[in-house]
Design a protein around this motif. Structure first.
Motif, PDB file in Angstrom:
ATOM      1  N   LYS A  26     -24.450   9.145  -8.552  1.00 51.14           N
ATOM      2  CA  LYS A  26     -24.364   9.951  -9.759  1.00 51.14           C
ATOM      3  C   LYS A  26     -23.053   9.699 -10.509  1.00 51.14           C
ATOM      4  N   LYS A  27     -22.029   9.283  -9.783  1.00 53.56           N
ATOM      5  CA  LYS A  27     -20.713   9.080 -10.378  1.00 53.56           C
ATOM      6  C   LYS A  27     -20.403   7.610 -10.650  1.00 53.56           C
ATOM      7  N   SER A  28     -21.374   6.719 -10.468  1.00 56.34           N
ATOM      8  CA  SER A  28     -21.128   5.303 -10.738  1.00 56.34           C
ATOM      9  C   SER A  28     -20.870   5.111 -12.234  1.00 56.34           C
ATOM     10  N   LEU A  29     -20.109   4.084 -12.574  1.00 57.51           N
ATOM     11  CA  LEU A  29     -19.773   3.851 -13.976  1.00 57.51           C
ATOM     12  C   LEU A  29     -21.011   3.624 -14.829  1.00 57.51           C
ATOM     13  N   GLY A  30     -21.981   2.916 -14.288  1.00 59.42           N
ATOM     14  CA  GLY A  30     -23.205   2.667 -15.038  1.00 59.42           C
ATOM     15  C   GLY A  30     -23.936   3.953 -15.374  1.00 59.42           C
ATOM     16  N   VAL A  31     -24.057   4.831 -14.394  1.00 60.83           N
ATOM     17  CA  VAL A  31     -24.743   6.108 -14.613  1.00 60.83           C
ATOM     18  C   VAL A  31     -23.932   6.983 -15.566  1.00 60.83           C
ATOM     19  N   LEU A  32     -22.608   7.016 -15.388  1.00 63.78           N
ATOM     20  CA  LEU A  32     -21.763   7.813 -16.290  1.00 63.78           C
ATOM     21  C   LEU A  32     -21.867   7.302 -17.724  1.00 63.78           C
ATOM     22  N   ALA A  33     -21.841   5.981 -17.896  1.00 67.73           N
ATOM     23  CA  ALA A  33     -21.940   5.401 -19.245  1.00 67.73           C
ATOM     24  C   ALA A  33     -23.286   5.744 -19.877  1.00 67.73           C
ATOM     25  N   GLU A  34     -24.353   5.622 -19.095  1.00 65.57           N
ATOM     26  CA  GLU A  34     -25.689   5.940 -19.605  1.00 65.57           C
ATOM     27  C   GLU A  34     -25.794   7.417 -19.972  1.00 65.57           C
ATOM     28  N   ILE A  85     -14.036   8.997 -16.513  1.00 58.78           N
ATOM     29  CA  ILE A  85     -14.415   9.016 -17.931  1.00 58.78           C
ATOM     30  C   ILE A  85     -13.577   8.002 -18.696  1.00 58.78           C
ATOM     31  N   TYR A  86     -12.299   7.887 -18.369  1.00 55.65           N
ATOM     32  CA  TYR A  86     -11.463   6.874 -19.028  1.00 55.65           C
ATOM     33  C   TYR A  86     -11.989   5.466 -18.756  1.00 55.65           C
ATOM     34  N   ASP A  87     -12.490   5.209 -17.560  1.00 57.02           N
ATOM     35  CA  ASP A  87     -13.066   3.894 -17.256  1.00 57.02           C
ATOM     36  C   ASP A  87     -14.220   3.590 -18.206  1.00 57.02           C
ATOM     37  N   VAL A  88     -15.076   4.577 -18.426  1.00 58.62           N
ATOM     38  CA  VAL A  88     -16.208   4.405 -19.344  1.00 58.62           C
ATOM     39  C   VAL A  88     -15.701   4.249 -20.776  1.00 58.62           C
ATOM     40  N   ILE A  89     -14.776   5.081 -21.179  1.00 57.76           N
ATOM     41  CA  ILE A  89     -14.233   5.049 -22.542  1.00 57.76           C
ATOM     42  C   ILE A  89     -13.584   3.699 -22.844  1.00 57.76           C
ATOM     43  N   SER A 128      -5.216  -5.465 -22.312  1.00 56.82           N
ATOM     44  CA  SER A 128      -5.802  -4.127 -22.312  1.00 56.82           C
ATOM     45  C   SER A 128      -7.199  -4.215 -21.717  1.00 56.82           C
ATOM     46  N   LEU A 129      -7.627  -3.133 -21.111  1.00 56.87           N
ATOM     47  CA  LEU A 129      -8.966  -3.131 -20.512  1.00 56.87           C
ATOM     48  C   LEU A 129     -10.031  -3.356 -21.580  1.00 56.87           C
ATOM     49  N   SER A 130      -9.787  -2.835 -22.771  1.00 59.96           N
ATOM     50  CA  SER A 130     -10.733  -3.032 -23.868  1.00 59.96           C
ATOM     51  C   SER A 130     -10.871  -4.516 -24.201  1.00 59.96           C
ATOM     52  N   ARG A 131      -9.747  -5.211 -24.355  1.00 60.94           N
ATOM     53  CA  ARG A 131      -9.805  -6.645 -24.692  1.00 60.94           C
ATOM     54  C   ARG A 131     -10.366  -7.457 -23.528  1.00 60.94           C
ATOM     55  N   LEU A 132      -9.991  -7.130 -22.302  1.00 59.92           N
ATOM     56  CA  LEU A 132     -10.561  -7.835 -21.147  1.00 59.92           C
ATOM     57  C   LEU A 132     -12.077  -7.628 -21.099  1.00 59.92           C
ATOM     58  N   SER A 133     -12.522  -6.445 -21.451  1.00 59.51           N
ATOM     59  CA  SER A 133     -13.969  -6.172 -21.481  1.00 59.51           C
ATOM     60  C   SER A 133     -14.654  -7.029 -22.525  1.00 59.51           C
ATOM     61  N   GLN A 134     -14.034  -7.163 -23.702  1.00 55.86           N
ATOM     62  CA  GLN A 134     -14.599  -8.032 -24.742  1.00 55.86           C
ATOM     63  C   GLN A 134     -14.683  -9.465 -24.234  1.00 55.86           C
ATOM     64  N   GLN A 135     -13.626  -9.936 -23.607  1.00 49.62           N
ATOM     65  CA  GLN A 135     -13.610 -11.313 -23.113  1.00 49.62           C
ATOM     66  C   GLN A 135     -14.645 -11.517 -22.015  1.00 49.62           C
TER      67      GLN A 135
END
Length: 169
Positions: free
Chosen positions: A8-16, A47-51, A127-134
Motif C-alpha cells: 500500500k505504501k509502495s511508490l507506484g501505488v502512492l503515485a497512482e 510523498i516527497y519521493d512521489v512529488i 536533482s532528483l527531478s532532472r535525474l528522473s527526466q534523464q
C-alpha cells in the motif's frame, strides 16, 4: 498484515493514488505535503519521493515550503515529446538504432531546434527531478530494457551512483 501495508505504501501505488485523488482537480490546486502524507497514512518522505518524480514531468511545480501546485495532465504529450527530442540529442546512436531518426544529420537538426524546450541542459544537474527526466529519456529513444548500471552509464557516464538511480525507479 505487513505485506499489505508495504504494498500500500509502495511508490507506484502512492503515485497512482495521488493521481486519482487529483485527476479532477483544476490546474493550480494547492498540494500540501503534510496533508497528503496524513491523508495517505505515510511519512512525508514517501510523498516527497512521489512529488520529485512528478516534478520531472511537470505534474506539480514547487510553490513554497512543503507546498506544490497541481498542473494537471493535459500537457503530458507535449512534455514527453520535448523529453524525447532532448533524448534524441543526448543518445543519438540509440535513436538511430530505434529508427526515431535516420541519420546523424537528423540528430543535428533536432539539436538546432532543441533551444527553448524548457528542459535543463546541464548534464551535471543532480536533482532528483532532472535525474528522473534523464532516466525517462533512456527509454524514450527506444530502449525497452536497461539495467540500472547501464542507465547510470548512459545518464552520467558512470558519475551517477546505482543508489541514486534506485531511488528514482
Amino acid at each position: 498484515s505487513g505485506d499489505y501495508s508495504r504494498k500500500k505504501k509502495s511508490l507506484g501505488v502512492l503515485a497512482e493514488t495521488f493521481c486519482k485523488k487529483h485527476e479532477n482537480s483544476p490546474r493550480g490546486t494547492e498540494v500540501v505535503i503534510d496533508l497528503i502524507a496524513k491523508d495517505f497514512g505515510v511519512e512525508r518522505r514517501r510523498i516527497y519521493d512521489v512529488i520529485n518524480i512528478f516534478e520531472a514531468v511537470k505534474l506539480v511545480v514547487k510553490k513554497g515550503k512543503n507546498t506544490y501546485t497541481w498542473m494537471g495532465t493535459d500537457h503530458l504529450p507535449l512534455m514527453f515529446a520535448l523529453l524525447q527530442r532532448d533524448a534524441i540529442c543526448q543518445y543519438p546512436n540509440d535513436a538511430i538504432r530505434a529508427q526515431l531518426v535516420e541519420s546523424q544529420t537528423e540528430v543535428e537538426k533536432e539539436k538546432a531546434t532543441e533551444q527553448g524546450t524548457g528542459l535543463p541542459k546541464k548534464r551535471v544537474t543532480k536533482s532528483l527531478s532532472r535525474l528522473s527526466q534523464q532516466f525517462l529519456q533512456v527509454f524514450l529513444v527506444g530502449n525497452e530494457i536497461v539495467s540500472l548500471a547501464d542507465a547510470s552509464d548512459k545518464i552520467h557516464r558512470t558519475v551517477t551512483t546505482i543508489k541514486e538511480l534506485a531511488s528514482i525507479g
